[in-house]
Design a protein around this motif. Sequence first.
Motif, mmCIF file in Angstrom:
data_model
loop_
_atom_site.group_PDB
_atom_site.id
_atom_site.type_symbol
_atom_site.label_atom_id
_atom_site.label_comp_id
_atom_site.label_asym_id
_atom_site.label_seq_id
_atom_site.Cartn_x
_atom_site.Cartn_y
_atom_site.Cartn_z
ATOM 1 N N ASP A 120 0.792 -1.221 0.059
ATOM 2 C CA ASP A 120 0.162 0.080 -0.577
ATOM 3 C C ASP A 120 0.596 1.243 0.061
ATOM 4 O OD1 ASP A 120 -0.849 -0.205 2.986
ATOM 5 O OD2 ASP A 120 0.777 -0.366 2.603
ATOM 6 N N ILE A 121 2.147 1.283 -0.736
ATOM 7 C CA ILE A 121 3.028 2.054 -0.273
ATOM 8 C C ILE A 121 4.117 1.878 -1.166
ATOM 9 C CG2 ILE A 121 4.418 3.297 0.886
ATOM 10 C CD1 ILE A 121 3.276 3.935 3.426
ATOM 11 N N MET A 122 5.016 2.577 -1.912
ATOM 12 C CA MET A 122 5.651 2.084 -2.825
ATOM 13 C C MET A 122 6.799 3.723 -2.210
ATOM 14 S SD MET A 122 6.690 -0.163 -4.851
ATOM 15 C CE MET A 122 6.729 0.517 -6.523
ATOM 16 N N ASP A 123 7.818 3.877 -1.479
ATOM 17 C CA ASP A 123 8.246 4.370 -0.997
ATOM 18 C C ASP A 123 9.168 4.904 -2.086
ATOM 19 O OD1 ASP A 123 10.072 3.889 2.563
ATOM 20 O OD2 ASP A 123 9.650 3.499 0.226
ATOM 21 N N ASP A 166 -3.413 4.626 -6.375
ATOM 22 C CA ASP A 166 -3.143 5.444 -5.565
ATOM 23 C C ASP A 166 -1.704 5.380 -5.052
ATOM 24 O OD1 ASP A 166 -3.914 4.161 -2.010
ATOM 25 O OD2 ASP A 166 -3.835 2.977 -3.767
ATOM 26 N N VAL A 167 -1.028 4.641 -5.155
ATOM 27 C CA VAL A 167 0.101 4.172 -5.188
ATOM 28 C C VAL A 167 0.831 4.465 -6.225
ATOM 29 C CG1 VAL A 167 1.923 2.836 -4.597
ATOM 30 C CG2 VAL A 167 0.097 2.363 -3.505
ATOM 31 N N LEU A 203 -0.494 7.136 -7.987
ATOM 32 C CA LEU A 203 -0.109 8.560 -7.837
ATOM 33 C C LEU A 203 0.218 9.106 -6.793
ATOM 34 C CD1 LEU A 203 -2.299 11.069 -8.457
ATOM 35 C CD2 LEU A 203 -3.353 10.588 -6.156
ATOM 36 N N ALA A 204 0.225 8.857 -5.765
ATOM 37 C CA ALA A 204 1.211 8.519 -4.871
ATOM 38 C C ALA A 204 2.895 8.844 -5.593
ATOM 39 C CB ALA A 204 1.481 8.331 -4.044
ATOM 40 N N GLN A 207 3.113 11.827 -7.915
ATOM 41 C CA GLN A 207 3.038 13.253 -7.243
ATOM 42 C C GLN A 207 4.660 13.474 -6.716
ATOM 43 O OE1 GLN A 207 0.871 15.384 -6.014
ATOM 44 N NE2 GLN A 207 -0.408 14.229 -7.950
ATOM 45 N N LEU A 208 4.996 12.414 -6.051
ATOM 46 C CA LEU A 208 6.508 12.459 -5.625
ATOM 47 C C LEU A 208 7.814 12.680 -6.359
ATOM 48 C CD1 LEU A 208 7.168 12.153 -2.296
ATOM 49 C CD2 LEU A 208 7.519 9.968 -2.572
ATOM 50 N N GLY A 209 7.610 12.155 -7.385
ATOM 51 C CA GLY A 209 8.503 12.200 -9.036
ATOM 52 C C GLY A 209 9.085 10.563 -8.270
ATOM 53 N N LEU A 210 8.506 9.307 -7.750
ATOM 54 C CA LEU A 210 9.218 8.054 -8.155
ATOM 55 C C LEU A 210 9.442 7.780 -9.553
ATOM 56 C CD1 LEU A 210 8.161 7.058 -5.044
ATOM 57 C CD2 LEU A 210 10.711 8.132 -4.887
ATOM 58 N N SER A 211 10.526 7.466 -9.886
ATOM 59 C CA SER A 211 9.878 6.217 -11.482
ATOM 60 C C SER A 211 10.871 5.268 -10.872
ATOM 61 C CB SER A 211 10.778 7.231 -12.465
ATOM 62 O OG SER A 211 11.078 6.677 -13.273
ATOM 63 N N ARG A 215 -1.337 7.192 8.138
ATOM 64 C CA ARG A 215 -2.427 6.266 7.557
ATOM 65 C C ARG A 215 -3.680 6.318 8.617
ATOM 66 N NH1 ARG A 215 -3.174 4.164 2.539
ATOM 67 N NH2 ARG A 215 -0.743 3.286 2.873
ATOM 68 N N ASN A 272 -6.186 8.099 -1.738
ATOM 69 C CA ASN A 272 -5.802 8.549 -2.461
ATOM 70 C C ASN A 272 -4.451 10.035 -1.190
ATOM 71 O OD1 ASN A 272 -6.068 7.344 -5.141
ATOM 72 N ND2 ASN A 272 -7.196 9.517 -5.913
ATOM 73 N N LEU A 310 -0.630 9.127 -0.073
ATOM 74 C CA LEU A 310 -0.073 10.895 -0.567
ATOM 75 C C LEU A 310 0.739 11.361 1.423
ATOM 76 C CD1 LEU A 310 -1.841 12.856 -2.726
ATOM 77 C CD2 LEU A 310 0.157 11.494 -3.461
ATOM 78 N N GLU A 321 9.132 9.229 3.576
ATOM 79 C CA GLU A 321 10.288 9.739 2.664
ATOM 80 C C GLU A 321 10.559 10.567 3.582
ATOM 81 O OE1 GLU A 321 11.838 9.617 0.039
ATOM 82 O OE2 GLU A 321 10.244 7.874 -0.419
ATOM 83 N N GLY A 378 9.000 16.470 -3.237
ATOM 84 C CA GLY A 378 8.142 15.698 -3.794
ATOM 85 C C GLY A 378 7.694 15.585 -2.505
ATOM 86 N N ARG A 401 5.073 18.637 -2.547
ATOM 87 C CA ARG A 401 4.260 18.995 -3.583
ATOM 88 C C ARG A 401 3.623 18.447 -3.009
ATOM 89 N NH1 ARG A 401 8.027 17.875 -7.808
ATOM 90 N NH2 ARG A 401 7.948 15.960 -7.337
#
Lengths: 118, 145
Positions: free
Chosen positions: A52-55, A84-85, A87-88, A91-95, B34, B45, B49, B56, B117, B120
């Motif tokens: 549920d998260i990819m940081d 949602d992950v 999207l995050a 937004q965070l700029g993770l590639s 969360r 969403n 975020l 982070e 990030g 933002r």
Amino acid sequence: MLVPILKHGDYLIASVQSSLTDEQLMKLLDSLVVKVANVRAKGVIVDVTILDIMDSFATRILRDMAHMIKLRGAPTVVVGIQPDVALAMVQLGLSLGDINTALDLEEGISLLNEYNGS
Amino acid sequence: MPNSLGDYIERNSSEKTFKVSSDKDVVKIREYARDVADDIGFSNNDRTLIATAVSEICRNIIEYAKYGKISIEYLNKNSKRGILITAKDSGPGISDINMALKDGYSSGRGMGVGLPGTKRIMDDFIIESKPDNGTKITMCKWVTT
């Protein structure tokens, strides 16, 4: 085991079952890199549907994983990134760089089949 | 304090503070964030975020300062609800805050997405930092209806 690694024909499928700690993620990386050679896998699928998260850490490990597996001669496809992950991450700029992704397991296998010319 | 907080805010005495020194802390803290976001009424969403932003910030603390603290609070302003996250460490500090907020810049092993990030993602974001004097990050996000 937190991440069962299954053999599906010529491919390995790692299905992440729960949120992983850093150590567990690193262990997965090691396991996969070794197993690819053991079974002469022609591709690896990492299913992250449950995450549920990819940081930035998880992203970096997945990228490293795909690179290492590629050095061993096989492509990796990450599947199941949740909306949602995704999207995050954007937004965070993770590639994920040039790691292949697909919607789900089925699509992932199709993609690997394409690479292997079948 | 972040601009959007203004003068009249009611800070809930629900503040909870966590120590950050290992990746296990990161997972625990972001899941708590969360849950709080869920309680406050953020969309799915936004919950992701917020949890990712917290993750982070925690990672930055561990990488640069080895140890720090994060507190998570409920916010109420008029009928607006939100979340306030404060991160503090006594680490080396940031010598060039503008640089640190640029996409792609990293003085560590990272991908350089942590600070810009996160900024933002949040509605308000303040960094206070001096070399060798630690870093404090205050950020908040409001529920949009």
